[in-house]
Scaffold this active site. Structure first.
Site, PDB file in Angstrom:
ATOM      1  N   HIS A 298      -2.075   4.731  -1.522  1.00 32.70           N
ATOM      2  CA  HIS A 298      -2.686   4.040  -0.390  1.00 32.70           C
ATOM      3  C   HIS A 298      -1.707   3.916   0.765  1.00 32.70           C
ATOM      4  CE1 HIS A 298      -0.487   0.276  -1.227  1.00 32.70           C
ATOM      5  NE2 HIS A 298      -0.745   0.487  -2.511  1.00 32.70           N
ATOM      6  N   CYS A 317       2.091   0.941  -7.474  1.00 34.57           N
ATOM      7  CA  CYS A 317       1.260   1.865  -6.697  1.00 34.57           C
ATOM      8  C   CYS A 317       2.115   2.750  -5.801  1.00 34.57           C
ATOM      9  CB  CYS A 317       0.248   1.090  -5.858  1.00 34.57           C
ATOM     10  SG  CYS A 317      -1.152   0.472  -6.826  1.00 34.57           S
TER      11      CYS A 317
END
Length: 401
Positions: A298, A317
């Site tokens: 992301h 992440c």
């Protein structure tokens, strides 16, 4: 008398077919988080039929055994083959040569690591479905032993770069690191697909590959040492623009419920979420890539962190630099950059499907070729190298395999 007849048949160039029973090595498949990782075993005993090995094919096999250290592999014991050759018994030669060839092929294809040494590597190796005995039979029938073994090596260009660097490296410790990463490539599927995303958390890079070539590379931020990014594979099916961030329970505990409304946080029945906007922790885009770790690629509002050399700051992440460019490239014409920017300006959460789903591999290679073509040995930020076996022995300078 029987030996004279057999030798006469060999001298006349008659090639027979023999049935042999071999002890061959198997490989357990990688599973999900609680499944065993691959390991090499010697418990399978399939019967196979192989064409008789010619003198030239035996010489090729000897060469490949001698040259195994060029791929940072141990040379398998060829004693049984040499004893069979000395006896002149063609059936014994065929049996010993086939057993040795299959053993060496499995080293090239699967590596030497056991289950404990592969711990945490959760990319499934689909090479376990390859029928090695059948491939070997076909190679012998075509007098193409070299082609057989060349097909067992990892085919990715980054492995070739490692192999070249290994041959030239003189520092013992760097040589071991390169050997460990050659071993890691043997844990990867032989084919990653015609197009895919490859993330190397050790070098903080994400690359898009198409038709066997690296198309473009982006910098990434990965998990902190205390919350390392896992190694796994998934499938990217789409891009979410203006995503909501549904905050994991572990982060809620870490921050002790301190989520101010001025930053877009809202209380929900399941905890806390953050609205789309400039402060959103996911930035302006998130990839749709379901996986059991809830680890995603992301955007991020913390753009300044991309200027750091060591970029281990996340909870696991993968944060991508120039994220909207990354998303538009993956969309491959489904949306132009102008259309993506227009959607982002609306602040409405919008999911755009990829024209074709893309595999993504989140990996960890501490010796690698970067997107600019340079070869580097990176710091082992997650301390994973020490458990990977490294065969860093001297190589026969006359090896041509």
């Amino acid at each position: 008398m029987g030996m004279e007849i057999q030798n006469g048949a060999i001298a006349a160039g008659i090639k027979g077919r023999v049935s042999i029973v071999l002890m061959v090595l198997g490989l357990m498949s990688c599973g999900a988080t609680d499944a065993p990782t691959p390991s090499v075993t010697a418990s399978q005993t399939p019967a196979i039929a192989a064409d008789s090995w010619s003198t030239g094919e035996i010489d090729s096999l000897r060469q490949w055994v001698r040259c195994a250290p060029r791929d940072a592999l141990p040379s398998p014991d060829a004693g049984a083959l040499e004893a069979a050759v000395a006896s002149g018994d063609q059936a014994a030669i065929d049996e010993a040569a086939t057993a040795l060839a299959l053993k060496l092929a499995r080293l090239h294809l699967f590596g030497t690591a056991d289950t404990a040494q592969r711990a945490g590597w959760r990319i499934k190796d689909t090479d376990t479905s390859i029928d090695l005995p059948s491939r070997l039979r076909a190679a012998i029938s075509k007098d193409d032993v070299d082609g057989f073994f060349n097909g067992m090596r990892p085919s990715h260009p980054d492995y070739a770069a490692l192999r070249s660097a290994y041959a030239e490296e003189t520092d013992p410790e760097r040589r071991k690191t390169i050997a460990r990463n050659m071993e890691r490539w043997r844990w990867m599927p032989h084919s990653l697909g015609s197009s895919y995303v490859l993330v190397n958390t050790a070098s903080f890079e994400a690359s898009l590959w198409r038709n066997g070539a690296r198309q473009k590379t982006w910098p990434v931020i990965v998990g902190k040492r205390s919350t390392p990014s896992p190694v796994f594979s998934a499938t990217i099916t789409g891009v979410v623009l203006n995503p909501w961030w549904h905050i994991p329970a572990s982060i809620i505990r870490e921050k002790r419920g301190n989520f101010p409304a001025r930053l877009g946080y809202v209380k929900t029945a399941n905890g806390y979420s953050q609205k789309p906007g400039p402060n959103n922790a996911l930035g302006e885009m998130k990839l749709v890539m379901p996986n059991p770790f809830s680890v995603y690629m992301h955007d991020t509002p913390s753009k300044s962190l991309f200027s750091r050399d060591v970029r281990a700051f996340s909870h696991g992440c993968i944060r991508v630099g120039d994220a909207l460019n990354f998303a538009t490239t993956l969309l491959d014409g489904a949306k132009s950059r102008e259309e993506v920017d227009q959607i982002v300006e609306t602040r409405r959460t919008t999911t755009v499907d990829l024209p074709t789903p893309l595999p993504v591999y989140i990996t960890y290679f501490t010796a690698t070729r970067l997107g600019d073509g340079s070869f580097v040995v990176e710091p082992d930020i997650y301390n994973r190298d020490k458990r990977v076996p490294a065969t860093a022995s001297a190589t026969d300078t006359e090896c041509s395999a």
